[in-house]
Enzyme design. Structure first.
Site, PDB file in Angstrom:
ATOM      1  CG  ASP A 130      -0.165  -0.297   2.625  1.00  0.00           C
ATOM      2  OD1 ASP A 130       1.070  -0.170   2.659  1.00  0.00           O
ATOM      3  OD2 ASP A 130      -1.156  -0.579   3.408  1.00  0.00           O
ATOM      4  CG  ASP A 167      -8.991  -0.958  11.164  1.00  0.00           C
ATOM      5  OD1 ASP A 167      -7.916  -1.818  11.032  1.00  0.00           O
ATOM      6  OD2 ASP A 167      -9.463  -0.298  10.424  1.00  0.00           O
ATOM      7  CG  HIS A 214      -5.711  -2.167   8.412  1.00  0.00           C
ATOM      8  ND1 HIS A 214      -6.086  -0.805   8.660  1.00  0.00           N
ATOM      9  CD2 HIS A 214      -4.274  -2.199   8.737  1.00  0.00           C
ATOM     10  CE1 HIS A 214      -4.732  -0.329   9.016  1.00  0.00           C
ATOM     11  NE2 HIS A 214      -4.084  -1.087   8.992  1.00  0.00           N
ATOM     12  CD  GLU A 226      -8.395   1.246   7.439  1.00  0.00           C
ATOM     13  OE1 GLU A 226      -8.371   0.181   8.076  1.00  0.00           O
ATOM     14  OE2 GLU A 226      -8.174   2.343   7.835  1.00  0.00           O
TER      15      GLU A 226
HETATM   16  C1  GLP Z   1      -0.148   0.292   8.455  1.00  0.00           C
HETATM   17  C2  GLP Z   1      -0.125  -0.529   7.357  1.00  0.00           C
HETATM   18  C3  GLP Z   1      -0.354  -2.062   7.773  1.00  0.00           C
HETATM   19  C4  GLP Z   1       0.434  -2.384   8.670  1.00  0.00           C
HETATM   20  C5  GLP Z   1      -0.185  -1.549   9.875  1.00  0.00           C
HETATM   21  C6  GLP Z   1       0.527  -1.876  11.160  1.00  0.00           C
HETATM   22  O1  GLP Z   1      -1.518   0.467   8.703  1.00  0.00           O
HETATM   23  N1  GLP Z   1      -0.747  -0.212   6.180  1.00  0.00           N
HETATM   24  O2  GLP Z   1       0.083  -2.820   6.510  1.00  0.00           O
HETATM   25  O3  GLP Z   1       0.171  -3.822   9.129  1.00  0.00           O
HETATM   26  O4  GLP Z   1       0.369  -0.265   9.687  1.00  0.00           O
HETATM   27  O5  GLP Z   1       1.236  -1.098  11.696  1.00  0.00           O
HETATM   28  P1  GLP Z   1       2.293  -1.178  12.927  1.00  0.00           P
HETATM   29  O6  GLP Z   1       3.233  -2.464  12.782  1.00  0.00           O
HETATM   30  O7  GLP Z   1       3.195   0.206  13.191  1.00  0.00           O
HETATM   31  O8  GLP Z   1       1.523  -1.375  14.211  1.00  0.00           O
END
Ligand code: GLP
Length: 264
Positions: free
Chosen positions: A67, A136, A138, A143
């Protein structure tokens, strides 16, 4: 699905990195799906160390990130392209022409998403997809209520995601872009193998829903229960609400495929 519980976040990340490294050694032209977020930073640090200390070779590897924020240029330090350069691409011998991150600045975003899907197919599909999880549920930026068959597309980010990712924008939720491009849930689960890494107490509740709850588009990560080759590496903190902990530990201690990794 297999769940592996490691004592702490560092050993969980190291195991994830070892599994990626072994896949790359077995197939130098590996098509690797990559994720961003704080959880992944330790994985990329370990992969960079394996490159420096043990010559892990990325020269033929192709990568596709999950993404990117809409409206951030690749040179913006908050973009996921910049994250990948800083944490991995600039630290190993990967050919940047073989690295793909959706272009959130494209004039025609639907066309960009279509081209991204075509590029993945053009490489023969993703061999191994790394994933984190949002609070959430994802994966990528899928989402709640993302269709389980969704494809790469533009999406509005949920308020909980804006809050979760604000720390990376100086703590200011207002600075987090409101929209992103993301591979769909359907795109992600077409990868041949999936490796999700989840660490920390704050992820315990959503991990339990994703792994042991019903398959629902309210928790995109629950779609991974459909996948035939999905490994979920977690630390003790994230594992604390899992009902099947003893079973997962037994599998890790007894299945031959895990023997080489038990000391990791
Ligand atoms: C973002 C990314 C996700 C990732 C998430 C978790 O939202 N789009 O791919 O899994 O962050 O982030 P963190 O590892 O900082 O909790």
């Amino acid at each position: 699905m297999e769940v592996v519980i490691r004592p702490d976040a560092l050993s969980a990340a190291r195991l994830a990195a070892r599994l990626v490294a072994d896949a790359l050694r077995a197939k130098p032209r590996l098509v690797l799906g990559l994720a961003t977020g704080r959880t992944m930073e330790r994985v990329y640090a370990e992969l960079a160390r394996l490159h420096t200390d043990e010559g892990l070779d990325f020269s033929l590897c192709r990568t596709f990130n999950l993404d990117e924020y809409v409206g951030l240029s690749p040179t913006d330090p908050h973009s996921y392209r910049a994250y990948m350069n800083a944490h991995l691409f600039d630290r190993v011998n990967i050919d940047k022409r073989n690295t793909h991150v959706p272009n959130g600045m494209a004039a025609d975003l639907p066309a960009e998403c279509h081209a991204y899907e075509a590029a993945i197919k053009g490489c023969g599909g993703i061999d191994l997809q790394l994933l984190g999880i949002g609070s959430d549920g994802h994966i990528g930026f899928n989402e709640p209520l993302s269709a389980l068959r969704s494809r790469t597309r533009e999406i509005a980010l949920a308020p909980s995601t804006l809050a979760q990712n604000a720390a990376l924008f100086g703590g200011d939720t207002g600075r987090v872009p409101r929209r992103a491009l993301t591979m769909g849930v359907g795109t992600i689960i077409e990868a041949s193998r999936i490796l999700m890494l989840v660490t920390g107490e704050s992820k315990a509740a959503v991990l339990a829903k994703a792994v042991e709850g019903p398959i629902t588009s309210m928790i995109s990560a629950s779609a991974l229960q459909f996948h035939a080759q999905c490994r979920v590496i977690v630390d003790e903190e994230a594992a604390q609400l899992l009902e099947g902990k003893d079973h997962y530990r037994w599998i890790f201690a007894n299945e031959p495929e895990w023997v080489p990794y038990q000391g990791a």
